[in-house]
Design an enzyme around this catalytic site. Sequence first.
Site, PDB file in Angstrom:
ATOM      1  N   LYS A   1      -1.025   1.161  -0.717  1.00 36.76           N
ATOM      2  CA  LYS A   1      -0.876   1.324  -2.169  1.00 36.76           C
ATOM      3  C   LYS A   1      -1.725   0.333  -2.959  1.00 36.76           C
ATOM      4  O   LYS A   1      -1.950   0.528  -4.137  1.00 36.76           O
ATOM      5  CB  LYS A   1       0.589   1.262  -2.594  1.00 36.76           C
ATOM      6  CG  LYS A   1       1.182  -0.092  -2.691  1.00 36.76           C
ATOM      7  CD  LYS A   1       2.463  -0.004  -3.503  1.00 36.76           C
ATOM      8  CE  LYS A   1       3.147  -1.353  -3.490  1.00 36.76           C
ATOM      9  NZ  LYS A   1       4.242  -1.440  -4.408  1.00 36.76           N
ATOM     10  N   ASP A   2      -2.196  -0.726  -2.307  1.00 34.46           N
ATOM     11  CA  ASP A   2      -3.084  -1.678  -2.975  1.00 34.46           C
ATOM     12  C   ASP A   2      -4.550  -1.292  -2.839  1.00 34.46           C
ATOM     13  O   ASP A   2      -5.429  -1.988  -3.353  1.00 34.46           O
ATOM     14  CB  ASP A   2      -2.891  -3.089  -2.398  1.00 34.46           C
ATOM     15  CG  ASP A   2      -1.483  -3.628  -2.638  1.00 34.46           C
ATOM     16  OD1 ASP A   2      -0.845  -3.189  -3.615  1.00 34.46           O
ATOM     17  OD2 ASP A   2      -1.026  -4.462  -1.852  1.00 34.46           O
TER      18      ASP A   2
ATOM     19  N   ARG B   1       4.124   1.992 -13.414  1.00 35.08           N
ATOM     20  CA  ARG B   1       4.857   3.122 -12.829  1.00 35.08           C
ATOM     21  C   ARG B   1       6.359   2.824 -12.791  1.00 35.08           C
ATOM     22  O   ARG B   1       7.183   3.665 -13.177  1.00 35.08           O
ATOM     23  CB  ARG B   1       4.343   3.369 -11.404  1.00 35.08           C
ATOM     24  CG  ARG B   1       5.138   4.390 -10.605  1.00 35.08           C
ATOM     25  CD  ARG B   1       4.664   4.456  -9.159  1.00 35.08           C
ATOM     26  NE  ARG B   1       4.827   3.186  -8.476  1.00 35.08           N
ATOM     27  CZ  ARG B   1       5.946   2.760  -7.919  1.00 35.08           C
ATOM     28  NH1 ARG B   1       7.026   3.512  -7.932  1.00 35.08           N
ATOM     29  NH2 ARG B   1       6.018   1.575  -7.340  1.00 35.08           N
ATOM     30  N   ARG B   2       6.710   1.617 -12.360  1.00 32.60           N
ATOM     31  CA  ARG B   2       8.130   1.263 -12.320  1.00 32.60           C
ATOM     32  C   ARG B   2       8.682   1.136 -13.741  1.00 32.60           C
ATOM     33  O   ARG B   2       9.794   1.577 -14.023  1.00 32.60           O
ATOM     34  CB  ARG B   2       8.322  -0.037 -11.527  1.00 32.60           C
ATOM     35  CG  ARG B   2       8.104   0.166 -10.027  1.00 32.60           C
ATOM     36  CD  ARG B   2       8.063  -1.136  -9.238  1.00 32.60           C
ATOM     37  NE  ARG B   2       7.920  -0.887  -7.808  1.00 32.60           N
ATOM     38  CZ  ARG B   2       7.398  -1.752  -6.950  1.00 32.60           C
ATOM     39  NH1 ARG B   2       6.976  -2.937  -7.358  1.00 32.60           N
ATOM     40  NH2 ARG B   2       7.306  -1.447  -5.673  1.00 32.60           N
TER      41      ARG B   2
ATOM     42  N   ARG C   1       4.941 -10.979 -11.737  1.00 31.66           N
ATOM     43  CA  ARG C   1       3.929 -10.841 -10.683  1.00 31.66           C
ATOM     44  C   ARG C   1       4.145 -11.892  -9.617  1.00 31.66           C
ATOM     45  O   ARG C   1       5.069 -12.683  -9.668  1.00 31.66           O
ATOM     46  CB  ARG C   1       2.519 -10.950 -11.283  1.00 31.66           C
ATOM     47  CG  ARG C   1       2.060  -9.650 -11.960  1.00 31.66           C
ATOM     48  CD  ARG C   1       0.543  -9.532 -11.956  1.00 31.66           C
ATOM     49  NE  ARG C   1       0.013  -9.664 -10.610  1.00 31.66           N
ATOM     50  CZ  ARG C   1      -1.117 -10.324 -10.306  1.00 31.66           C
ATOM     51  NH1 ARG C   1      -1.800 -10.921 -11.245  1.00 31.66           N
ATOM     52  NH2 ARG C   1      -1.517 -10.393  -9.060  1.00 31.66           N
TER      53      ARG C   1
ATOM     54  N   ARG D   1       8.693 -13.460  -6.420  1.00 30.51           N
ATOM     55  CA  ARG D   1       9.473 -12.589  -7.314  1.00 30.51           C
ATOM     56  C   ARG D   1      10.967 -12.750  -7.069  1.00 30.51           C
ATOM     57  O   ARG D   1      11.757 -12.809  -8.012  1.00 30.51           O
ATOM     58  CB  ARG D   1       9.065 -11.131  -7.109  1.00 30.51           C
ATOM     59  CG  ARG D   1       7.613 -10.875  -7.528  1.00 30.51           C
ATOM     60  CD  ARG D   1       7.305  -9.405  -7.520  1.00 30.51           C
ATOM     61  NE  ARG D   1       5.937  -9.145  -7.061  1.00 30.51           N
ATOM     62  CZ  ARG D   1       5.376  -7.943  -7.011  1.00 30.51           C
ATOM     63  NH1 ARG D   1       6.064  -6.881  -7.394  1.00 30.51           N
ATOM     64  NH2 ARG D   1       4.147  -7.792  -6.585  1.00 30.51           N
TER      65      ARG D   1
ATOM     66  N   CYS E   1      -4.239   1.143 -10.515  1.00 31.43           N
ATOM     67  CA  CYS E   1      -2.888   0.713 -10.867  1.00 31.43           C
ATOM     68  C   CYS E   1      -2.789   0.448 -12.363  1.00 31.43           C
ATOM     69  O   CYS E   1      -1.774  -0.012 -12.844  1.00 31.43           O
ATOM     70  CB  CYS E   1      -2.486  -0.514 -10.088  1.00 31.43           C
ATOM     71  SG  CYS E   1      -3.445  -1.917 -10.556  1.00 31.43           S
TER      72      CYS E   1
HETATM   73  N1  LIG Z   1       1.753  -4.812  -4.909  1.00 33.11           N
HETATM   74  C1  LIG Z   1       2.240  -5.630  -3.839  1.00 33.11           C
HETATM   75  C2  LIG Z   1       2.728  -4.803  -2.696  1.00 33.11           C
HETATM   76  N2  LIG Z   1       1.885  -4.055  -1.978  1.00 33.11           N
HETATM   77  C3  LIG Z   1       2.603  -3.393  -1.029  1.00 33.11           C
HETATM   78  C4  LIG Z   1       3.923  -3.761  -1.169  1.00 33.11           C
HETATM   79  C5  LIG Z   1       5.034  -3.257  -0.348  1.00 33.11           C
HETATM   80  C6  LIG Z   1       4.689  -2.710   1.009  1.00 33.11           C
HETATM   81  C7  LIG Z   1       4.111  -1.323   1.015  1.00 33.11           C
HETATM   82  O1  LIG Z   1       4.160  -0.556   0.047  1.00 33.11           O
HETATM   83  O2  LIG Z   1       3.581  -0.972   2.091  1.00 33.11           O
HETATM   84  C8  LIG Z   1       4.012  -4.684  -2.209  1.00 33.11           C
HETATM   85  C9  LIG Z   1       5.211  -5.381  -2.713  1.00 33.11           C
HETATM   86  C10 LIG Z   1       6.068  -4.561  -3.638  1.00 33.11           C
HETATM   87  O3  LIG Z   1       5.593  -3.655  -4.344  1.00 33.11           O
HETATM   88  O4  LIG Z   1       7.270  -4.839  -3.679  1.00 33.11           O
END
Ligand SMILES: NCc1[nH]cc(CCC(=O)O)c1CC(=O)O
Length: 305
Positions: free
Chosen positions: A83-84, A131-132, A149, A155, A242
């Site tokens: 997702k990153d 999104r959240r 962040r 967090r 994002c």
């Molecule tokens: N942006 C940070 C990030 N990138 C991936 C994850 C979680 C692990 C994943 O999605 O594989 C997280 C932390 C979160 O959003 O709580």
Amino acid sequence: MNPSTLRIATRKSALALWQAEHVAALLRAAHPGLAVELVPMSTRGDEILDQPLATIGGKGLFLKELEVAMLEGRADLAVHSLKDVPAQLEPGFTLPAMLPRADAADAFVSNDWADLAALPHGARVGTSSLRRQAQLRALRPDLVLLDLRGNVGTRLGKLDTGDYDAIVLACAGLERLGLAARIRSRLAAPDWLPAPGQAAITIEARSDNPAALTLLAALDDADTRLAVTAERAMNHALGGSCTVPVGAWCVLSEHGLHLRGLVGDAATGRLLRAEGSSPSDQALTLGRKVAAALLDQGASDFLGL
Ligand SMILES: NCc1[nH]cc(CCC(=O)O)c1CC(=O)O
């Protein structure tokens, strides 16, 4: 000739290191005799913590330094949370493996409240994800949404010192760090959608390194790849980064792929939703089709397109 050693470029957060170690162990198991080493490094995304990602340039910030290490021959692969990874990869790089996906739901995390519905009027919820924020706003317009962040540990620390009544994190990250006990409830599909690719770990490598690509492809999970390909194609067709509040969730069954997509407005909590199905070999087309259905409903107003 096959390489005898693979070096993994990784960020230094606890989650990134866990994921890199996980991939290292899987590679050693898949290829007996292969040496696998970690090359930990810091990225701009890790260093600039006082601003939302959307403002400072988005997800690419977490990849850049790792890609430079691969280009300079200091590392052979990088491990990322999918997702990153931006919908459009830098030229010259490819994703030879998508690992089997973990729980893609988001987690409602709070020391005082069991779930979103239990939060009192005007409660403070921390998340910098648009999104959240959009989905929280849609369900609970009364909440005060605050930026948050930093890595997962940071967090949770800010929640525990009382800065927030609740925060939203990914279940997958908490589970990998042994923190599943912090999940008070799951925010899950089909009502709540995760980020495209959430809970899938991916491997990035140079496209011009066929020997490494062959070794890395041994970790690819075909079903996960199909689902995340549809999600990422949808995100890409929506301008995907994002900086836009996009949720996606694709499942594979004996009937093929089913993709749900959502575009939201973090300020108003308005959500647009679309879904569609396709045979499993049509993931890209399905992603584009669901994106088109969202655009037909006016998604471009939300996306700054
Ligand atoms: N942006 C940070 C990030 N990138 C991936 C994850 C979680 C692990 C994943 O999605 O594989 C997280 C932390 C979160 O959003 O709580």
